[in-house]
Design a protein around this motif. Structure first.
Motif, PDB file in Angstrom:
ATOM      1  N   VAL A 114     -83.570  17.066 -13.075  1.00  0.00           N
ATOM      2  CA  VAL A 114     -84.047  16.064 -13.916  1.00  0.00           C
ATOM      3  C   VAL A 114     -83.117  15.670 -15.334  1.00  0.00           C
ATOM      4  O   VAL A 114     -83.244  14.480 -15.756  1.00  0.00           O
ATOM      5  N   SER A 115     -82.536  16.749 -16.043  1.00  0.00           N
ATOM      6  CA  SER A 115     -82.041  16.292 -17.184  1.00  0.00           C
ATOM      7  C   SER A 115     -80.935  15.192 -17.107  1.00  0.00           C
ATOM      8  O   SER A 115     -80.964  14.382 -18.253  1.00  0.00           O
ATOM      9  N   PRO A 116     -80.017  15.067 -16.070  1.00  0.00           N
ATOM     10  CA  PRO A 116     -79.348  13.777 -16.137  1.00  0.00           C
ATOM     11  C   PRO A 116     -79.895  12.531 -16.210  1.00  0.00           C
ATOM     12  O   PRO A 116     -79.418  11.589 -17.001  1.00  0.00           O
ATOM     13  N   HIS A 117     -81.143  12.419 -15.695  1.00  0.00           N
ATOM     14  CA  HIS A 117     -81.894  11.110 -15.689  1.00  0.00           C
ATOM     15  C   HIS A 117     -82.366  11.096 -17.339  1.00  0.00           C
ATOM     16  O   HIS A 117     -82.512   9.897 -17.957  1.00  0.00           O
ATOM     17  N   MET A 118     -82.916  11.968 -17.863  1.00  0.00           N
ATOM     18  CA  MET A 118     -83.336  11.992 -19.251  1.00  0.00           C
ATOM     19  C   MET A 118     -82.220  11.722 -20.149  1.00  0.00           C
ATOM     20  O   MET A 118     -82.160  10.613 -21.097  1.00  0.00           O
ATOM     21  N   GLU A 161     -77.191  21.557 -25.555  1.00  0.00           N
ATOM     22  CA  GLU A 161     -76.684  20.992 -24.619  1.00  0.00           C
ATOM     23  C   GLU A 161     -77.004  19.638 -24.340  1.00  0.00           C
ATOM     24  O   GLU A 161     -76.065  18.519 -24.318  1.00  0.00           O
ATOM     25  N   PHE A 162     -78.309  19.199 -24.330  1.00  0.00           N
ATOM     26  CA  PHE A 162     -78.913  17.848 -23.979  1.00  0.00           C
ATOM     27  C   PHE A 162     -78.656  17.039 -25.003  1.00  0.00           C
ATOM     28  O   PHE A 162     -78.608  15.764 -24.871  1.00  0.00           O
ATOM     29  N   THR A 163     -78.427  17.541 -26.237  1.00  0.00           N
ATOM     30  CA  THR A 163     -78.507  16.470 -27.476  1.00  0.00           C
ATOM     31  C   THR A 163     -77.016  16.352 -27.942  1.00  0.00           C
ATOM     32  O   THR A 163     -76.810  15.611 -28.937  1.00  0.00           O
ATOM     33  N   ARG A 164     -75.967  17.000 -27.307  1.00  0.00           N
ATOM     34  CA  ARG A 164     -74.782  16.953 -27.798  1.00  0.00           C
ATOM     35  C   ARG A 164     -73.947  15.887 -28.122  1.00  0.00           C
ATOM     36  O   ARG A 164     -73.097  15.456 -28.878  1.00  0.00           O
ATOM     37  N   LYS A 165     -74.418  14.735 -27.152  1.00  0.00           N
ATOM     38  CA  LYS A 165     -73.875  13.387 -27.182  1.00  0.00           C
ATOM     39  C   LYS A 165     -74.662  12.548 -27.886  1.00  0.00           C
ATOM     40  O   LYS A 165     -74.458  11.151 -27.681  1.00  0.00           O
ATOM     41  N   GLY A 166     -75.707  12.873 -28.590  1.00  0.00           N
ATOM     42  CA  GLY A 166     -76.746  12.081 -29.175  1.00  0.00           C
ATOM     43  C   GLY A 166     -77.897  11.628 -28.428  1.00  0.00           C
ATOM     44  O   GLY A 166     -79.004  10.921 -29.069  1.00  0.00           O
ATOM     45  N   ALA A 167     -78.300  12.119 -27.294  1.00  0.00           N
ATOM     46  CA  ALA A 167     -79.497  11.671 -26.680  1.00  0.00           C
ATOM     47  C   ALA A 167     -80.642  12.394 -27.147  1.00  0.00           C
ATOM     48  O   ALA A 167     -80.572  13.604 -27.396  1.00  0.00           O
ATOM     49  N   GLN A 168     -81.695  11.937 -27.453  1.00  0.00           N
ATOM     50  CA  GLN A 168     -82.810  12.572 -28.007  1.00  0.00           C
ATOM     51  C   GLN A 168     -83.612  13.240 -26.922  1.00  0.00           C
ATOM     52  O   GLN A 168     -84.853  12.828 -26.741  1.00  0.00           O
ATOM     53  N   VAL A 169     -83.114  14.112 -26.162  1.00  0.00           N
ATOM     54  CA  VAL A 169     -83.742  14.957 -25.192  1.00  0.00           C
ATOM     55  C   VAL A 169     -84.107  16.240 -25.950  1.00  0.00           C
ATOM     56  O   VAL A 169     -83.120  17.095 -26.126  1.00  0.00           O
ATOM     57  N   ARG A 170     -85.476  16.606 -25.955  1.00  0.00           N
ATOM     58  CA  ARG A 170     -85.572  17.650 -26.579  1.00  0.00           C
ATOM     59  C   ARG A 170     -86.123  18.755 -25.652  1.00  0.00           C
ATOM     60  O   ARG A 170     -86.614  18.536 -24.626  1.00  0.00           O
ATOM     61  N   THR A 171     -85.771  20.008 -25.814  1.00  0.00           N
ATOM     62  CA  THR A 171     -86.226  21.267 -24.929  1.00  0.00           C
ATOM     63  C   THR A 171     -86.731  22.226 -25.894  1.00  0.00           C
ATOM     64  O   THR A 171     -86.240  22.799 -27.034  1.00  0.00           O
ATOM     65  N   ASN A 172     -87.882  22.578 -25.430  1.00  0.00           N
ATOM     66  CA  ASN A 172     -88.944  23.446 -26.195  1.00  0.00           C
ATOM     67  C   ASN A 172     -89.474  24.265 -25.236  1.00  0.00           C
ATOM     68  O   ASN A 172     -89.700  24.195 -24.063  1.00  0.00           O
ATOM     69  N   CYS A 173     -90.304  25.375 -25.918  1.00  0.00           N
ATOM     70  CA  CYS A 173     -90.719  26.718 -24.973  1.00  0.00           C
ATOM     71  C   CYS A 173     -92.114  26.911 -25.569  1.00  0.00           C
ATOM     72  O   CYS A 173     -92.440  26.837 -26.883  1.00  0.00           O
TER      73      CYS A 173
END
Length: 238
Positions: A114-118, A161-173
């Motif tokens: 999923v993450s590449p799409h986000m 990892e998901f935000t390292r190039k500026g994408a606003q992809v948040r990961t929480n738990c």
């Protein structure tokens, strides 16, 4: 309400228990909800794709199909999980492997797909369902505790990892405490009462309370919340 209006939300294990409650709550808030599970939902009126999260090839195929149908994926809730409890010296290889494969590898498989799409669309919310057991351990649950602690580690890693190039992809738990679901059906009443008595709020949690926490993390209200573990446990570990 429309806090998730027009958002596409995928929920693994979304056909029963906490997953079904989250699916219902998300839909109430305007999301297009897709349940990824072994069985179709019996209550929530949501889209359904049959999926065994341990099968990486099938995961990739199903996620591609979902993306083709909806054109985007805004929210992923990694909720699918099982238990196979035993004391360490009595735990079999099969019990260990089954729990590790579903609860940890399954989270890895689905998020990897999923993450590449986000990241490409520049926004997204990944919500991993851990457990208080992953934070503090529990007798007879070496396998389950290991997976839920692992999910917390994945959360911290992906938040970076998901935000390292500026994408606003948040990961929480979310780390639930003891919640009033069918998973407790086989637990003796004496133990359930002890769970209540030792909790500051003197009760079990309800599925809607986990669903509401997930709704917050999925929504734009949590737009600056990233890499967090939200304990929903009534204060049982203070």
């Amino acid at each position: 309400m429309d806090r998730l209006k027009d958002k596409v939300a995928l929920i693994t294990g979304g056909s029963q228990g906490l997953g079904a409650e989250m699916a219902k709550r998300f839909k109430e808030e305007g999301a297009k909800v897709v349940s990824l599970d072994l069985k179709a939902p019996t209550e929530a009126d949501v889209d359904f794709f049959e999926l065994n999260v341990t099968d990486s090839e099938k995961v990739n195929a199903v996620i591609a199909e979902v993306f083709e149908k909806y054109g985007k994926i805004d929210i992923l809730v990694n909720n699918a999980g099982i238990t196979a409890d035993a004391l360490l010296n009595k735990m079999t290889d099969d019990q260990w492997d089954r729990v590790i494969n579903v609860n940890l590898k399954g989270v890895f498989n689905v998020t990897r797909a999923v993450s590449p799409h986000m990241i490409e669309q520049g926004t997204g919310s990944v919500i991993n369902i851990s457990s208080v057991v992953g934070e503090y351990g529990n007798i007879g649950q070496s396998n389950y505790a290991a997976t839920k602690a692992g999910v917390i580690g994945l959360t911290y890693t992906w938040a970076k990892e998901f935000t390292r190039k500026g994408a606003q992809v948040r990961t929480n738990c979310i780390a639930p405490g003891y919640i009033n679901t069918s998973i407790l059906d086989t637990v003796p009443e004496k133990i359930i009462q002890s769970m209540k008595d030792t909790n500051p709020m003197k009760r079990l949690g309800e599925p809607i309370e986990i669903a509401n926490a997930a709704l917050f993390l999925a929504s734009d209200e949590a737009s600056y919340v990233n890499g967090q573990v939200l304990g929903v446990n009534g204060g049982m570990r203070l």
